[in-house]
Design a protein around this motif. Structure first.
Motif, short mmCIF file in Angstrom:
data_model
loop_
_atom_site.label_atom_id
_atom_site.label_comp_id
_atom_site.label_asym_id
_atom_site.label_seq_id
_atom_site.Cartn_x
_atom_site.Cartn_y
_atom_site.Cartn_z
N PHE A 232 21.39 -4.81 -11.30
CA PHE A 232 22.98 -4.47 -11.38
C PHE A 232 23.60 -3.41 -10.50
O PHE A 232 24.78 -3.43 -10.34
N VAL A 233 22.77 -2.75 -9.71
CA VAL A 233 23.36 -1.92 -8.88
C VAL A 233 24.49 -2.52 -7.82
O VAL A 233 25.31 -1.97 -7.32
N MET A 234 23.99 -4.00 -7.46
CA MET A 234 24.82 -4.60 -6.54
C MET A 234 26.30 -4.69 -7.04
O MET A 234 27.16 -4.71 -6.19
N MET A 235 26.45 -4.69 -8.28
CA MET A 235 27.91 -4.79 -8.87
C MET A 235 28.76 -3.41 -8.36
O MET A 235 30.02 -3.60 -8.32
N GLY A 236 28.16 -2.25 -8.71
CA GLY A 236 28.83 -1.07 -8.33
C GLY A 236 29.00 -0.67 -6.80
O GLY A 236 29.65 -0.08 -6.38
N ILE A 237 28.01 -1.49 -5.74
CA ILE A 237 28.16 -1.11 -4.56
C ILE A 237 28.73 -1.97 -4.01
O ILE A 237 28.59 -2.19 -2.32
N LEU A 238 29.18 -3.20 -4.41
CA LEU A 238 29.47 -4.56 -3.80
C LEU A 238 30.57 -4.15 -2.77
O LEU A 238 30.41 -4.69 -1.68
N PRO A 239 31.54 -3.61 -2.91
CA PRO A 239 32.74 -3.27 -1.50
C PRO A 239 32.03 -2.71 -0.69
O PRO A 239 32.21 -3.17 0.47
N THR B 139 18.40 -0.74 -19.63
CA THR B 139 19.94 -0.30 -19.94
C THR B 139 20.02 1.20 -19.61
O THR B 139 21.35 1.47 -19.13
N ILE B 140 18.90 2.15 -19.66
CA ILE B 140 19.17 3.53 -19.09
C ILE B 140 19.44 2.99 -17.44
O ILE B 140 20.18 4.07 -16.92
N ALA B 141 18.82 2.18 -16.92
CA ALA B 141 19.05 1.89 -15.46
C ALA B 141 20.68 1.66 -15.26
O ALA B 141 21.26 1.96 -14.29
N ASN B 142 21.44 1.11 -16.15
CA ASN B 142 22.68 1.08 -16.09
C ASN B 142 23.41 1.99 -16.35
O ASN B 142 24.55 2.24 -15.85
N MET B 143 23.01 2.86 -17.11
CA MET B 143 23.52 4.00 -17.58
C MET B 143 23.59 5.00 -16.44
O MET B 143 24.42 5.91 -16.18
N PHE B 144 22.58 5.44 -15.96
CA PHE B 144 22.33 6.40 -14.94
C PHE B 144 21.73 5.75 -13.43
O PHE B 144 22.62 6.38 -12.43
N GLY B 145 21.10 4.94 -13.33
CA GLY B 145 20.50 4.20 -12.19
C GLY B 145 21.77 3.63 -11.30
O GLY B 145 21.89 3.88 -10.07
N VAL B 146 22.46 2.67 -11.88
CA VAL B 146 23.61 1.97 -11.27
C VAL B 146 24.56 2.94 -10.95
O VAL B 146 25.14 3.13 -9.86
N PRO B 147 25.20 3.76 -11.70
CA PRO B 147 26.16 4.73 -11.35
C PRO B 147 25.57 5.72 -10.12
O PRO B 147 26.44 6.16 -9.17
N ALA B 148 24.48 6.16 -10.18
CA ALA B 148 24.00 6.98 -9.35
C ALA B 148 24.06 6.11 -7.71
O ALA B 148 24.47 6.81 -6.73
N GLY B 149 23.65 4.97 -7.86
CA GLY B 149 23.78 4.13 -6.82
C GLY B 149 25.23 3.89 -6.23
O GLY B 149 25.30 3.84 -5.10
N THR B 150 26.05 3.78 -7.08
CA THR B 150 27.56 3.72 -6.50
C THR B 150 27.86 5.08 -6.06
O THR B 150 28.78 5.01 -5.14
N LEU B 151 27.66 6.04 -6.55
CA LEU B 151 27.84 7.29 -6.09
C LEU B 151 27.27 7.55 -4.43
O LEU B 151 27.93 8.04 -3.70
N LEU B 152 25.88 7.14 -4.44
CA LEU B 152 25.33 7.05 -3.19
C LEU B 152 25.98 6.23 -2.14
O LEU B 152 26.43 6.81 -1.16
N ALA B 153 26.70 5.18 -2.53
CA ALA B 153 27.42 4.22 -1.84
C ALA B 153 28.74 5.02 -1.28
O ALA B 153 29.36 4.85 -0.26
N GLU B 154 29.51 5.59 -2.30
CA GLU B 154 30.78 6.32 -2.29
C GLU B 154 30.72 7.45 -1.26
O GLU B 154 31.43 7.84 -0.34
N TYR B 155 29.69 8.22 -1.52
CA TYR B 155 29.49 9.54 -0.70
C TYR B 155 28.27 9.59 0.53
O TYR B 155 28.57 10.54 1.53
N ASP C 23 25.38 6.63 1.49
CA ASP C 23 24.90 5.31 2.12
C ASP C 23 24.45 4.32 0.97
O ASP C 23 23.71 4.74 0.24
N TRP C 24 25.11 3.23 0.60
CA TRP C 24 24.66 2.29 -0.17
C TRP C 24 23.21 1.89 -0.18
O TRP C 24 22.41 1.65 -1.02
N ARG C 25 22.49 2.04 1.08
CA ARG C 25 21.24 1.73 1.31
C ARG C 25 19.98 2.61 0.89
O ARG C 25 18.92 2.19 0.24
N LEU C 26 20.64 3.92 0.40
CA LEU C 26 19.70 4.75 -0.25
C LEU C 26 19.35 4.29 -1.68
O LEU C 26 18.28 4.70 -2.24
#
Length: 392
Positions: free
Chosen positions: A20-27, A136-152, A154-157
């Motif tokens: 699911f992380v790709m949905m948050g970092i897709l752009p 589901t916890i991955a979607n609650m914390f892991g995916v948002p964390a990945g989205t934050l990494l992409a935003e601030y 690098d999405w590769r992290l």
């Protein structure tokens, strides 16, 4: 809670976040690899296709202890996510995502068998929901964390961390999980014998079309939140946490009710919840509040169905097809994800990038899922429950 269940929950966390992380970092991934948002949807589809192909590993691993299978699957997850982190272009990222998806369905099929074996009698639904909670916890914390990494940063992290998580799961599995006997060896063909009956196909059809419908919208949730809801990209990680919270609550609720209701009826309720949410995506103009509510609502329905449907198929495969039965749910789930992503992308292109139409495109599929599950309940599960038989 048994530590062995926590080990498979950790693996579910890694695979859930990878999916699911790709949905948050897709752009960000699209921009870095120089492709459009609809084309970047292939990064999602590639993972889903890998899930479907990877289940074939269970055909040849039927004599292997489930514990050793989990270790193999996590090794593949480590490799696929490490490759995703290092991918220099879109083509390599598609290949890496395919590899990362290979263990997904096989892991959840195996994990369902492990959870049932470790559960106290009558608590199988709750045990499976513990595993699903990792996802589901991955979607609650892991995916948002990945989205934050992409935003601030690098999405590769995000993929670097997932690769490390796969390695940690291997360690936990070796330390905490007992050796569980392999499922009865019914032979190569015997593993698929249960698929000769119509009942399992109704369940798999519901999984496939239900997820096709939801992923018409969910694949593009990040740009939907920004274009329709009016959210700044900085707030998308918080909305991903809200979606993850909905998944956690939905997964636990579905697992709890599956021990009390007919499994197919429980799943039908979850599909109906998602269908109502998709209808609102199309009808409601969209603002900060309504888009937040719909994000939680549809995510709740999406994971409400997981435990009941996996139990249905694991029970259907009893006698040698348990691994294939549990994994088949993930084939249907991720096959639906791939189709939904493609249909959603086509709907966006045809409508001039109107994100409301993703709800309309997905609605007929989720309604069809409800009808299939109701048909299964009336034709098979209710009759066999009344007769005191095991679902086959």
């Amino acid at each position: 809670m048994k530590k062995s269940l926590l080990a498979i929950a950790a693996g579910a966390f890694v695979l859930g976040a990878a999916e699911f992380v790709m949905m948050g970092i897709l752009p960000e991934a699209a921009s870095a690899t120089h492709v459009s948002i609809p084309t970047a949807g292939h990064f999602i589809s590639a993972y889903a296709i890998g899930v479907c192909v990877g289940v074939t590993m269970l055909v040849f691993g039927r004599k292997t202890s489930p514990k050793h299978l989990v270790i193999l699957f996590m090794a593949l997850a480590l490799i696929g996510n490490a490759m995703s982190a290092a991918a220099p272009n879109a083509m390599v990222l598609v290949i890496a995502r395919f590899i990362a998806g290979l263990p997904h369905g096989a892991f959840f099929g195996t994990g369902t068998v492990i959870a049932k074996a470790l559960a106290d009698k009558g608590q199988e639904g709750k045990a499976v929901s513990v595993m699903v909670t990792g996802q589901t916890i991955a979607n609650m914390f892991g995916v948002p964390a990945g989205t934050l990494l992409a935003e601030y940063l690098d999405w590769r992290l995000a993929f670097v961390i997932l690769a490390l998580g796969a390695g940690l799961t291997i360690v936990l599995t070796l330390a905490w999980m007992p050796r569980i006997p392999a499922v009865p060896d019914a032979g190569l063909a015997g593993q698929f014998r249960f698929l000769a009956k119509p009942g399992p196909w109704l369940v798999l059809g519901a999984v496939f079309v239900g997820n096709s419908g939801v992923f018409c919208w969910w694949s593009y949730v990040s740009p939907w939140l920004q274009k329709t809801g009016g959210y700044d990209s900085r707030f998308v990680p918080l909305l991903m946490m809200l979606a993850g919270f909905g998944m956690v609550v939905g997964g636990l609720a579905g697992g709890h009710l599956a021990d009390r209701w007919l499994h197919s009826v429980t799943a039908a309720v979850g599909q109906a919840i998602s269908a109502a949410g998709l209808l609102m995506v199309f009808l409601v103009p969209g603002n900060l509040i309504t888009c937040a509510i719909l994000t939680f609502w549809i995510a709740f329905g999406l994971f409400f169905i997981n435990g009941p449907q996996m139990l249905l198929m694991a029970d259907a495969g009893r006698g040698g097809g348990e691994l294939i039965g549990g994994a088949a749910v993930q084939i249907g789930f991720n096959g639906g994800n791939a189709v939904g992503s493609l249909i959603g992308g086509m709907a966006l292109n045809a409508s001039g990038m109107n994100y409301h139409v993703t709800g309309l495109a997905g609605l007929p599929f989720t309604v069809a899922a409800v009808l299939l599950l109701v048909a299964f309940a009336l034709r098979f599960e209710r009759r066999e429950r009344l007769a005191g038989q095991t679902l086959r």
